[in-house]
Scaffold this motif. Structure first.
Motif, mmCIF file in Angstrom:
data_model
loop_
_atom_site.group_PDB
_atom_site.id
_atom_site.type_symbol
_atom_site.label_atom_id
_atom_site.label_comp_id
_atom_site.label_asym_id
_atom_site.label_seq_id
_atom_site.Cartn_x
_atom_site.Cartn_y
_atom_site.Cartn_z
ATOM 1 N N LEU A 45 -11.447 106.811 -16.293
ATOM 2 C CA LEU A 45 -12.596 107.338 -15.391
ATOM 3 C C LEU A 45 -13.232 108.427 -15.548
ATOM 4 O O LEU A 45 -14.441 108.647 -15.560
ATOM 5 C CB LEU A 45 -12.246 107.317 -13.784
ATOM 6 N N GLU A 46 -12.547 109.606 -15.887
ATOM 7 C CA GLU A 46 -13.236 110.662 -16.188
ATOM 8 C C GLU A 46 -13.888 110.854 -17.423
ATOM 9 O O GLU A 46 -15.010 111.293 -17.584
ATOM 10 C CB GLU A 46 -11.982 112.053 -16.495
ATOM 11 N N LYS A 66 -13.582 98.653 -3.958
ATOM 12 C CA LYS A 66 -13.624 97.825 -5.051
ATOM 13 C C LYS A 66 -13.414 98.688 -6.614
ATOM 14 O O LYS A 66 -13.478 98.163 -7.645
ATOM 15 C CB LYS A 66 -14.975 97.291 -5.120
ATOM 16 N N ASN A 67 -13.138 99.907 -6.606
ATOM 17 C CA ASN A 67 -13.247 100.835 -7.855
ATOM 18 C C ASN A 67 -14.456 100.564 -8.489
ATOM 19 O O ASN A 67 -14.437 100.467 -9.692
ATOM 20 C CB ASN A 67 -11.865 100.532 -8.462
ATOM 21 N N LEU A 68 -15.454 100.555 -8.015
ATOM 22 C CA LEU A 68 -16.826 100.192 -8.408
ATOM 23 C C LEU A 68 -17.748 101.611 -8.480
ATOM 24 O O LEU A 68 -18.115 101.964 -7.441
ATOM 25 C CB LEU A 68 -17.586 98.995 -7.719
ATOM 26 N N VAL A 69 -18.271 101.817 -9.537
ATOM 27 C CA VAL A 69 -19.122 103.169 -9.627
ATOM 28 C C VAL A 69 -20.524 102.466 -10.505
ATOM 29 O O VAL A 69 -20.410 101.800 -11.423
ATOM 30 C CB VAL A 69 -18.621 104.175 -10.505
ATOM 31 N N THR A 70 -21.720 102.959 -9.822
ATOM 32 C CA THR A 70 -22.926 102.365 -10.316
ATOM 33 C C THR A 70 -23.808 103.764 -10.791
ATOM 34 O O THR A 70 -23.634 104.657 -9.973
ATOM 35 C CB THR A 70 -23.895 101.861 -9.263
ATOM 36 N N PHE A 71 -24.215 103.562 -11.987
ATOM 37 C CA PHE A 71 -25.050 104.744 -12.608
ATOM 38 C C PHE A 71 -26.266 104.169 -12.743
ATOM 39 O O PHE A 71 -26.460 103.043 -12.694
ATOM 40 C CB PHE A 71 -24.385 105.183 -14.055
ATOM 41 N N GLU A 72 -27.355 105.062 -12.780
ATOM 42 C CA GLU A 72 -28.483 105.020 -13.059
ATOM 43 C C GLU A 72 -29.120 105.908 -14.171
ATOM 44 O O GLU A 72 -29.011 106.980 -13.824
ATOM 45 C CB GLU A 72 -29.519 104.924 -11.735
ATOM 46 N N GLY A 73 -29.861 105.129 -15.007
ATOM 47 C CA GLY A 73 -30.688 106.208 -15.883
ATOM 48 C C GLY A 73 -31.951 105.616 -16.360
ATOM 49 O O GLY A 73 -32.362 104.399 -15.985
ATOM 50 N N PHE A 74 -32.609 106.612 -17.037
ATOM 51 C CA PHE A 74 -34.067 105.972 -17.446
ATOM 52 C C PHE A 74 -33.929 105.786 -19.095
ATOM 53 O O PHE A 74 -33.627 106.347 -19.912
ATOM 54 C CB PHE A 74 -35.077 106.962 -17.224
ATOM 55 N N VAL A 75 -34.371 104.333 -19.317
ATOM 56 C CA VAL A 75 -34.560 103.763 -20.659
ATOM 57 C C VAL A 75 -35.906 104.473 -21.338
ATOM 58 O O VAL A 75 -36.950 103.894 -20.800
ATOM 59 C CB VAL A 75 -34.374 102.357 -20.888
ATOM 60 N N ARG A 76 -35.858 104.938 -22.169
ATOM 61 C CA ARG A 76 -36.937 105.294 -23.076
ATOM 62 C C ARG A 76 -37.371 104.430 -24.061
ATOM 63 O O ARG A 76 -36.221 103.683 -24.987
ATOM 64 C CB ARG A 76 -36.968 106.731 -23.785
ATOM 65 N N PRO A 77 -38.664 104.016 -24.352
ATOM 66 C CA PRO A 77 -38.907 103.088 -25.425
ATOM 67 C C PRO A 77 -38.933 103.755 -26.891
ATOM 68 O O PRO A 77 -38.787 104.935 -26.982
ATOM 69 C CB PRO A 77 -40.445 102.529 -25.061
ATOM 70 N N SER A 78 -38.586 102.868 -27.801
ATOM 71 C CA SER A 78 -38.399 103.228 -29.207
ATOM 72 C C SER A 78 -39.755 103.358 -29.955
ATOM 73 O O SER A 78 -40.387 102.313 -29.796
ATOM 74 C CB SER A 78 -37.546 102.272 -29.894
ATOM 75 N N VAL A 135 -26.202 100.777 -14.758
ATOM 76 C CA VAL A 135 -24.770 100.471 -15.087
ATOM 77 C C VAL A 135 -23.696 100.299 -14.241
ATOM 78 O O VAL A 135 -23.610 101.215 -13.230
ATOM 79 C CB VAL A 135 -24.483 101.298 -16.407
ATOM 80 N N ALA A 136 -23.065 99.064 -13.738
ATOM 81 C CA ALA A 136 -21.714 99.093 -12.840
ATOM 82 C C ALA A 136 -20.434 99.076 -13.620
ATOM 83 O O ALA A 136 -20.493 98.434 -14.682
ATOM 84 C CB ALA A 136 -22.210 97.766 -12.079
ATOM 85 N N LEU A 137 -19.647 99.983 -13.099
ATOM 86 C CA LEU A 137 -18.311 99.829 -13.831
ATOM 87 C C LEU A 137 -17.283 99.743 -12.592
ATOM 88 O O LEU A 137 -17.413 100.311 -11.631
ATOM 89 C CB LEU A 137 -17.993 101.201 -14.466
ATOM 90 N N GLN A 138 -16.386 98.764 -12.949
ATOM 91 C CA GLN A 138 -15.232 98.700 -12.253
ATOM 92 C C GLN A 138 -13.947 98.722 -13.027
ATOM 93 O O GLN A 138 -13.875 98.299 -14.184
ATOM 94 C CB GLN A 138 -15.340 97.170 -11.592
ATOM 95 N N VAL A 139 -13.203 99.788 -12.498
ATOM 96 C CA VAL A 139 -11.982 99.974 -13.658
ATOM 97 C C VAL A 139 -10.782 99.750 -12.573
ATOM 98 O O VAL A 139 -10.640 100.195 -11.372
ATOM 99 C CB VAL A 139 -12.105 101.689 -13.555
ATOM 100 N N GLU A 140 -9.801 99.107 -13.267
ATOM 101 C CA GLU A 140 -8.668 98.363 -12.689
ATOM 102 C C GLU A 140 -7.505 98.599 -13.802
ATOM 103 O O GLU A 140 -7.554 98.248 -14.828
ATOM 104 C CB GLU A 140 -8.679 96.718 -12.499
ATOM 105 N N PRO A 141 -6.418 99.044 -13.110
ATOM 106 C CA PRO A 141 -5.037 99.150 -14.184
ATOM 107 C C PRO A 141 -4.612 97.837 -14.459
ATOM 108 O O PRO A 141 -4.963 96.932 -13.575
ATOM 109 C CB PRO A 141 -4.110 99.932 -13.290
ATOM 110 N N LEU A 142 -4.297 97.887 -15.533
ATOM 111 C CA LEU A 142 -3.656 96.251 -16.054
ATOM 112 C C LEU A 142 -2.207 96.467 -16.069
ATOM 113 O O LEU A 142 -1.479 97.460 -16.388
ATOM 114 C CB LEU A 142 -4.064 96.177 -17.616
ATOM 115 N N LYS A 150 -2.396 100.296 -19.650
ATOM 116 C CA LYS A 150 -3.550 99.848 -19.763
ATOM 117 C C LYS A 150 -4.602 99.948 -18.898
ATOM 118 O O LYS A 150 -4.108 99.565 -17.523
ATOM 119 C CB LYS A 150 -3.843 98.615 -20.725
ATOM 120 N N THR A 151 -5.909 100.188 -19.026
ATOM 121 C CA THR A 151 -6.800 99.891 -17.870
ATOM 122 C C THR A 151 -8.017 98.905 -18.455
ATOM 123 O O THR A 151 -8.515 98.968 -19.565
ATOM 124 C CB THR A 151 -7.639 101.223 -17.708
ATOM 125 N N GLU A 152 -8.301 98.102 -17.477
ATOM 126 C CA GLU A 152 -9.625 97.194 -17.762
ATOM 127 C C GLU A 152 -10.853 97.948 -17.285
ATOM 128 O O GLU A 152 -10.876 98.093 -15.924
ATOM 129 C CB GLU A 152 -9.159 95.778 -17.216
#
Length: 177
Positions: A45-46, A66-78, A135-142, A150-152
């Motif tokens: 997670l860190e 739900k161990n869910l973290v949502t990030f948002e960022g700006f995509v720059r064109p190439s 970007v949505a991340l869900q982190v779960e221990p396996l 291990k972590t999924e």
């Protein structure tokens, strides 16, 4: 001559393909990937938070249940892709202009004016690809029989972002059947 109409028809088909190629350059390619980390949940997670913070993403939502973290960022064109698409459009317009000049010789040099429209492909790409991305991340221990914890990590993001995340953090991709 039957060669000229068929050449015109094929060039027209190529222009249609070029149009759809330019349009597809701005398409969202969102995927869901299951990644495996060879570490416990907390360090993963860190690492994920540090990774996305350095890539100019901000946390916009945390769902602890739900161990869910949502990030948002700006995509720059190439810049390269904008120039490349404009060049492809210029080549396509030049081809259609040449075929029009051969097919209809009375048009004089006017078909070559189509080449002037080619920068519109780059402008189209530039305006449509600059957008916020989540970007949505869900982190779960396996659970595993071995001593190694291990972590999924379940990531919902743009395909390129997932590939970069996988490379940067040395995560293994798990393919779900």
């Amino acid at each position: 001559m039957p060669v000229l109409p068929s050449t015109f028809f094929l060039t027209l088909l190529l222009m249609i393909g070029l149009f759809f190629f330019i349009r597809a350059s701005t398409k969202d390619r969102i995927e869901v990937a299951h990644l495996i980390a060879e570490q416990p949940q907390e360090p993963v997670l860190e690492q994920l938070q540090t990774y996305f913070t350095t890539r100019a993403y901000k946390i916009i939502n945390i769902d602890a249940a739900k161990n869910l973290v949502t990030f948002e960022g700006f995509v720059r064109p190439s810049v390269f892709l904008a120039i490349f698409l404009s060049s492809l459009a210029a080549a396509g317009m030049l081809c259609i202009a040449l075929v029009l000049m051969i097919q209809f010789p009375n048009l004089s040099p006017f078909p070559f004016g189509l080449v002037i429209l080619s920068p519109l492909a780059g402008v189209f790409y530039w305006k449509r690809s600059a957008r916020p991305e989540k970007v949505a991340l869900q982190v779960e221990p396996l659970s595993s029989a071995s001593e190694v914890k291990k972590t999924e990590v379940i990531v919902t993001a743009h395909r390129d972002e997932i590939i970069q995340l996988q490379r940067s953090l040395s995560l293994q991709r798990e393919y779900i059947q």
